[in-house]
Design a protein around this motif. Structure first.
Motif, PDB file in Angstrom:
ATOM      1  N   THR A  77       1.450  -1.080   0.291  1.00  0.00           N
ATOM      2  CA  THR A  77       0.000  -0.175   0.235  1.00  0.00           C
ATOM      3  C   THR A  77       1.012   1.112  -0.264  1.00  0.00           C
ATOM      4  O   THR A  77       1.333   2.414  -0.962  1.00  0.00           O
ATOM      5  CB  THR A  77      -0.767   0.120   1.278  1.00  0.00           C
ATOM      6  N   LEU A  78       2.090   1.326   1.102  1.00  0.00           N
ATOM      7  CA  LEU A  78       2.601   2.311   1.110  1.00  0.00           C
ATOM      8  C   LEU A  78       3.570   2.552   0.142  1.00  0.00           C
ATOM      9  O   LEU A  78       4.208   3.617  -0.400  1.00  0.00           O
ATOM     10  CB  LEU A  78       3.250   2.480   1.974  1.00  0.00           C
ATOM     11  N   LEU A  79       4.507   1.435  -0.638  1.00  0.00           N
ATOM     12  CA  LEU A  79       4.898   1.698  -2.184  1.00  0.00           C
ATOM     13  C   LEU A  79       4.263   2.116  -2.804  1.00  0.00           C
ATOM     14  O   LEU A  79       4.938   2.871  -3.996  1.00  0.00           O
ATOM     15  CB  LEU A  79       5.794  -0.266  -2.063  1.00  0.00           C
ATOM     16  N   GLU A  80       2.962   1.342  -3.439  1.00  0.00           N
ATOM     17  CA  GLU A  80       2.249   2.002  -4.789  1.00  0.00           C
ATOM     18  C   GLU A  80       1.982   3.565  -4.350  1.00  0.00           C
ATOM     19  O   GLU A  80       2.045   4.067  -5.508  1.00  0.00           O
ATOM     20  CB  GLU A  80       0.760   1.451  -4.506  1.00  0.00           C
ATOM     21  N   ALA A  81       1.676   3.449  -3.369  1.00  0.00           N
ATOM     22  CA  ALA A  81       1.774   4.784  -3.107  1.00  0.00           C
ATOM     23  C   ALA A  81       2.645   6.319  -4.046  1.00  0.00           C
ATOM     24  O   ALA A  81       2.564   7.505  -4.253  1.00  0.00           O
ATOM     25  CB  ALA A  81       0.957   5.861  -1.280  1.00  0.00           C
TER      26      ALA A  81
END
Length: 274
Positions: A77-81
């Motif tokens: 989730t954080l990586l994608e953001a």
């Protein structure tokens, strides 16, 4: 306020150091990220993710940064953001890719500000295991005489995955990979490890989500864990990927006996019943 003496002996006011988060900029393209929680809905599921809830800033200090943690801990989730906030297409590819087959990304990207360094990246790539097929299809559509297709669909899944990674790795680039080991055998993971390490030594930056104890073993990398509270650093030997793999290899029979004990007992009861 600081003064320094020039080569001619004259004093003048020194230029203030350029900083990110109170620290002098390092050589990385992405110095870190800041999260503005005011831009995230009060009832958003993002606020239930322990590793990032209330987190204001994440700083990057190494050319290779790994995100590790249990499934559902918020790594991807954080990586994608971060990837989207940096300018990549949500489903992957270079910054030139612009397509969407299914919008599955969260609103976290809207709340993230990427802190950039003093260098400008010459290339970049966002690699996602789950949307690789879509990116490979789009690569064929984008191909022309000057940029012929690599024909990833004509290779095995593992071969095409590694070929795409290798073709995109160039010096002085930003590479964001989400579980790149997904389609790779242990031997191919070692090949990817070498490619990543070589590229990082040529001035590139990597941020990678992985469960692979092989990739996590890359020297000089920083590992950020999403388990046990907010994101924090951990040693390679402290990761579950390392510890569980080591336990299985060293104590395979004992571990399997314990794991399968209930199943064996169920079979015994079932046979007695009939």
């Amino acid at each position: 306020m600081k003064w320094h003496r020039t080569m001619y002996g004259k004093l003048h006011l020194a230029e203030p150091a350029v900083c990110y988060g109170g620290n002098i900029l390092n050589h990385l393209f992405i110095q870190g990220i800041e999260i503005n929680w005011d831009k995230i809905e009060k009832n958003s599921y993002l606020r239930t993710i322990e590793a990032i809830n209330g987190l204001d800033r994440v700083s990057f200090n190494k050319s290779i940064t790994f995100f590790v943690g249990e499934n559902g801990s918020g790594k991807s989730t954080l990586l994608e953001a971060i990837a989207i906030a940096y300018g990549f297409n949500p489903e992957g590819g270079t910054k030139n890719y612009s397509f969407s087959t299914y919008d599955s990304h969260s609103d976290l990207c809207k709340a993230i500000r990427v802190g950039k360094g003093y260098r400008k990246a010459q290339w970049g790539y966002f690699l996602r295991a789950e949307s690789f097929y879509n990116v490979a299809t789009k690569e064929e559509e984008y191909a022309d005489l000057l940029h012929p297709s690599k024909k990833y669909h004509e290779k095995s899944h593992g071969e095409s995955f590694l070929a795409m990674a290798q073709s995109q790795l160039k010096p002085n680039g930003v590479y964001i990979f989400d579980e790149p080991e997904a389609a790779l055998s242990p031997q191919r993971q070692l090949t990817l490890l070498l490619e990543i390490y070589r590229c990082a030594k040529s001035g590139s930056q990597f941020i990678i989500v992985t469960h692979s104890p092989i990739l996590l073993g890359i020297p000089e990398a920083e590992i950020l864990t999403f388990d046990d509270g907010q994101i924090h650093t951990c040693a390679y030997e402290e990761t579950d990927s390392y510890q569980i793999t080591k336990m299985f290899i060293n104590s395979r029979e004992m571990l399997l006996d314990k794991l399968l004990e209930d199943v064996k007992q169920e079979n015994v009861l079932s046979s007695q019943k009939y």
